[in-house]
Design a protein around this motif. Structure first.
Motif, PDB file in Angstrom:
ATOM      1  N   SER A 212       0.826  -1.201   0.000  1.00  0.00           N
ATOM      2  CA  SER A 212       0.000   0.000   0.000  1.00  0.00           C
ATOM      3  C   SER A 212       0.865   1.257   0.000  1.00  0.00           C
ATOM      4  O   SER A 212       0.578   2.219  -0.721  1.00  0.00           O
ATOM      5  N   THR A 603     -18.492   6.403   5.197  1.00  0.00           N
ATOM      6  CA  THR A 603     -17.819   5.232   5.775  1.00  0.00           C
ATOM      7  C   THR A 603     -18.834   4.238   6.323  1.00  0.00           C
ATOM      8  O   THR A 603     -18.651   3.019   6.213  1.00  0.00           O
ATOM      9  N   MET A 687      -6.190   0.915   1.686  1.00  0.00           N
ATOM     10  CA  MET A 687      -7.339   0.014   1.617  1.00  0.00           C
ATOM     11  C   MET A 687      -6.929  -1.352   1.093  1.00  0.00           C
ATOM     12  O   MET A 687      -7.711  -2.308   1.157  1.00  0.00           O
ATOM     13  N   GLN A 695      -8.112  -0.487   6.657  1.00  0.00           N
ATOM     14  CA  GLN A 695      -8.937  -0.265   5.471  1.00  0.00           C
ATOM     15  C   GLN A 695      -9.941   0.857   5.704  1.00  0.00           C
ATOM     16  O   GLN A 695     -10.080   1.769   4.880  1.00  0.00           O
ATOM     17  N   SER A 696     -10.649   0.788   6.825  1.00  0.00           N
ATOM     18  CA  SER A 696     -11.682   1.780   7.091  1.00  0.00           C
ATOM     19  C   SER A 696     -11.081   3.164   7.318  1.00  0.00           C
ATOM     20  O   SER A 696     -11.622   4.169   6.847  1.00  0.00           O
ATOM     21  N   PHE A 699      -9.893   4.513   3.901  1.00  0.00           N
ATOM     22  CA  PHE A 699     -11.037   5.006   3.123  1.00  0.00           C
ATOM     23  C   PHE A 699     -11.549   6.321   3.694  1.00  0.00           C
ATOM     24  O   PHE A 699     -11.803   7.281   2.940  1.00  0.00           O
TER      25      PHE A 699
END
Length: 769
Positions: A212, A603, A687, A695-696, A699
């Motif tokens: 990432s 979200t 993510m 991930q959350s 985002f």
């Protein structure tokens, strides 16, 4: 401020060997120290003073051998026979026995012998039913209670082997122990069994890769090449960011030798460090390119760039530091460590931008903008000033600012509506990535035993206030009361102390640890606690990992308003100092609130409700909103500072309020757009991680930067500035006299410049010498 930074920039440029050498020594020294003293990172989510820990203290009084639930390195190995078979079959009995023997041979194991789930289940069932019926429990209830605790599923296909490592805390589980456990699981799978493991003692087995980060850096490099049109210049912000992140993350590793650091802490620090490190260098480097059109003296150009854009970087960095460091005021240890770690990385990013960048420019000199890949055609207004897309956009907004303002407010408000159903919980094995052994073990247990097996609540009953003869009956009444609550699968006494003054009652919910029904059950038990205490003359407390995590989530939610008030209040004062205005900081903070509410709504839609199919729906991590708010508020103020300071610079130099807005976009829109795009790419790339928390947050941060930079700062704020006109820069005279003049616009430096009309209208997109 501007004059001080001007001198710093010139000194770093002139004495670049010393500055570059100092940074190299610091980077190598901190890295070596980190590799020498660092310890494993462990997630611990607890807050002193919460009800569940108070109940745990009561448990320690009654049961002196009790250890803190959050410190126990527990492991549950889940083993399953193939579909259509059971662990009782001769073909699998020996295989399970071999697995148990291999587990027993692991390092750091307790002295007690591990139990094979099949024979242990049979013996435990007979003993539990016999003891319960002997004490007067109805036979059907006794059998149901016994089955709720068995290590073998009702169909005999799935069994569990549980233990707690013989270590002082989760952080003391050695990586070699973790690896040997993985090897044992692999051997069991080779024997035809399904074997997975979860529990706090397996945390170190979760690792995150660097894909990432590399993807985010790659996108940032492309944006920088487009922005500068130079391969060398586009690499400088990347280099600066990597140095800052390297020092920051190494510092976090060193901190593990003195305190507990969560596994997500360095990832969050890397995320924010890369983003601000690239952006801060980008702002100063862009201003340096502009200054080269005003002077042939590169040392002077660096000084002016650091004095002007560097001042904005300092104040932008201060807002981020305030937002992150203020996480300490909520007095939640793991959140404080996250905030301070990220703040330290941001601090490094500011120092690198102010000192290492000018030093590298001094080393490169005329080659700083070498390797050109494109040249841009420049348009100008009739008065000779630059006419670019920023100017076009600002003038377009100026045609109908009221309509634009209403459209943005309605759109962001609609996007914020799903935030009303926000459901928060702490990360657990049941919310881990589906590819991890922790999640697969959790799914096996839930399918075989019911989801409540992983969400036990422990009632601690203090019977010292009741007569000795009445205590057994009192404990029975508490059991009946707990069993009668909604969503309870079973409730039973699982232990009494030798004196008979205390009992532990295990309550197994029907729902999992992250289900709202389990949270409601905990609330119902506490709501009825005083009544059952009065009825039985006992004291009752609810503890256990599920209760502790729920209390932490509640405390995080309660802390959010206080945190917002402190951060927004301090940042408002700072922005008032920068802009010497009341309305500009006010609109900046209100715009931030709109963008962050819309971000939370988006979200919820994607991660909690599972829309777009990116992830399966699950509760959001409890500290995600406060982390996102802390980071995004700082970044939002970054864009406010970098864009609106150019407006104020034009306004104080004689431009009308309306033309100042256009001038701010003329000089700032391009670099702010590039910076925001880089931020979005860096955050969105996270993510790709398997960790649902990362991930959350990735985002949410990407969405927040998009909404705040491109919707609020580039659309809403200029529309408001048009409507306010000169009133935007109003400040009471008494307050103007009180506030120190920090000269963020570099007015003193402008006075030092010899006017050159030909160069004053030059464009930063033109090639430099």
């Amino acid at each position: 401020m501007a004059t001080l930074l001007y001198r710093l920039g010139k000194t770093a440029y002139r004495r670049w060997p010393a500055f570059v050498a100092a940074w190299l020594v610091a980077l190598i020294g901190v890295g070596v120290l980190a590799g020498t003293v660092s310890k494993p990172m462990v997630d611990t989510f607890s807050i002193p003073g919460i009800p569940s820990l108070t109940a745990q203290d009561l448990q320690k009084q009654l049961f002196t051998d009790t250890e803190d639930a959050e410190d126990q390195a527990s492991v549950t190995v889940v083993v399953a026979a193939p579909q259509g078979h059971t662990l009782r079959e001769p073909a699998y009995i020996d295989r399970v026995d071999r697995l148990v023997g291999d587990l027993q041979a692991l390092p750091q194991m307790p002295a007690t012998k591990l139990a094979d789930p099949v024979p242990a289940s049979d013996a435990q069932y007979r003993q539990a039913v016999g003891a319960a019926t002997k004490s007067g429990t109805p036979a059907d209830v006794a059998r149901a209670n016994a089955r709720a605790l068995l290590p073998l599923s009702p169909d005999s296909r799935v069994g569990t082997v549980s233990w707690t490592y013989d270590v002082a805390s989760v952080a003391d589980v050695a990586p070699a122990t973790q690896q040997k456990l993985l090897d044992v699981l692999a051997d069991a799978r080779a024997d035809g069994l399904t074997a997975e493991a979860n529990g706090s003692g397996t945390q170190a087995m979760v690792e995150t890769g660097g894909t990432s980060e590399l993807l985010g850096i790659g996108v940032a490099l492309v944006v920088l090449i487009i922005t500068f049109g130079s391969l060398v210049a586009s690499g400088l912000p990347i280099l600066s960011a990597l140095v800052g992140v390297g020092l920051g993350v190494s510092g976090i590793s060193i901190a593990t030798a003195f305190t507990t650091v969560g596994t997500t802490t360095p990832i969050l620090a890397t995320m924010i460090g890369l983003a601000v490190g690239i952006d801060y260098t980008l702002f100063i480097l862009s201003r340096y390119r502009t200054e080269l059109h005003h002077t042939d003296d590169r040392q002077e150009a660096v000084g002016r760039a650091v004095g002007t854009a560097g001042s904005a970087v300092v104040f932008a960095g201060l807002t981020v530091l305030i937002a992150l460091s203020a996480l300490a005021i909520v007095r939640i240890p793991f959140l404080t460590s996250m905030g301070l770690a990220a703040a330290g990385t941001v601090f490094m990013a500011v120092l690198v931008a102010l000192t290492l960048l000018p030093a590298v420019l001094g080393m490169l000199k005329s080659k700083a903008f070498g390797g050109r890949v494109r040249r841009e055609r420049v348009e100008r207004d009739a008065d000779g000033r630059l006419h670019n897309n920023g100017v076009r956009w600002a003038r377009l907004l100026g045609r109908a600012p009221v309509a634009v303002l209403l459209l943005v407010v309605v759109a962001l408000g609609a996007l914020a509506l799903p935030a009303r159903s926000l459901h928060l919980a702490l990360p657990s094995d049941s919310t881990a990535a589906t590819s991890t052994t922790q999640r697969q073990a959790s799914d096996l247990v839930s399918d075989a035993f019911g989801p409540g097996r992983e969400a036990p609540l422990l009632l601690v009953v203090d019977g010292r206030g009741a007569a000795e003869a009445d205590r057994p009956a009192a404990y029975g009444q508490v059991v009946d009361w707990a069993a009668g609550q909604r969503d309870v699968a079973s409730a039973q006494v699982v232990g009494m102390n030798e004196a008979g003054t205390g009992a532990q009652i295990l309550v197994t919910p029907r729902s999992g640890p992250d289900a709202q029904a389990t949270v409601d059950l905990l609330g119902a038990l506490r709501d009825g606690q005083s009544a059952i205490e009065a009825k039985t003359s006992t004291t009752v407390g609810v503890t256990g990992i599920t209760a502790i995590q729920t209390d932490v989530s509640d405390r995080l939610t309660e802390a959010l308003p206080t945190y917002l008030a402190v951060v927004i209040g301090l940042a408002f004062l700072l922005l008032m100092l920068v802009f010497r205005s009341i309305l500009v900081p006010l609109t900046a903070t209100l715009g931030f609130l709109l963008s962050v509410l819309a971000t939370l709504g988006a979200t919820v839609l994607v991660f909690q409700e599972g829309h777009l199919g990116l992830v399966e729906g699950q509760p959001l991590v409890s500290f995600m909103p406060i982390i996102v708010i802390g980071i995004v508020f700082g970044l939002a103020m970054d864009y406010q500072v970098f864009l609106v300071t150019r407006m104020r610079e034009a306004y104080v130099h004689g431009a009308s309020a309306r033309e100042a807005v256009v001038d701010g976009f003329r000089h700032g829109a391009r670099v702010v757009s590039a910076a925001a795009t880089i931020m979005i790419s860096v955050f969105a790339a996270f993510m790709l991680q398997d960790n649902a928390l990362i991930q959350s947050i990735g985002f949410a941060l990407a969405a927040a930067v998009f909404l705040d930079a491109f919707v609020v700062r580039m659309v809403l704020i200029p529309s408001v500035m048009y409507l306010l006109g000169d009133a935007a820069w109003w400040l009471p005279r008494w307050l103007d006299r009180l506030l120190p003049n920090v000269d963020i616009e570099g007015g003193k430096l402008t006075a030092m410049r010899v006017p050159d009309d030909a160069r004053e209208v030059a464009d930063e997109t033109q090639p430099v010498r």
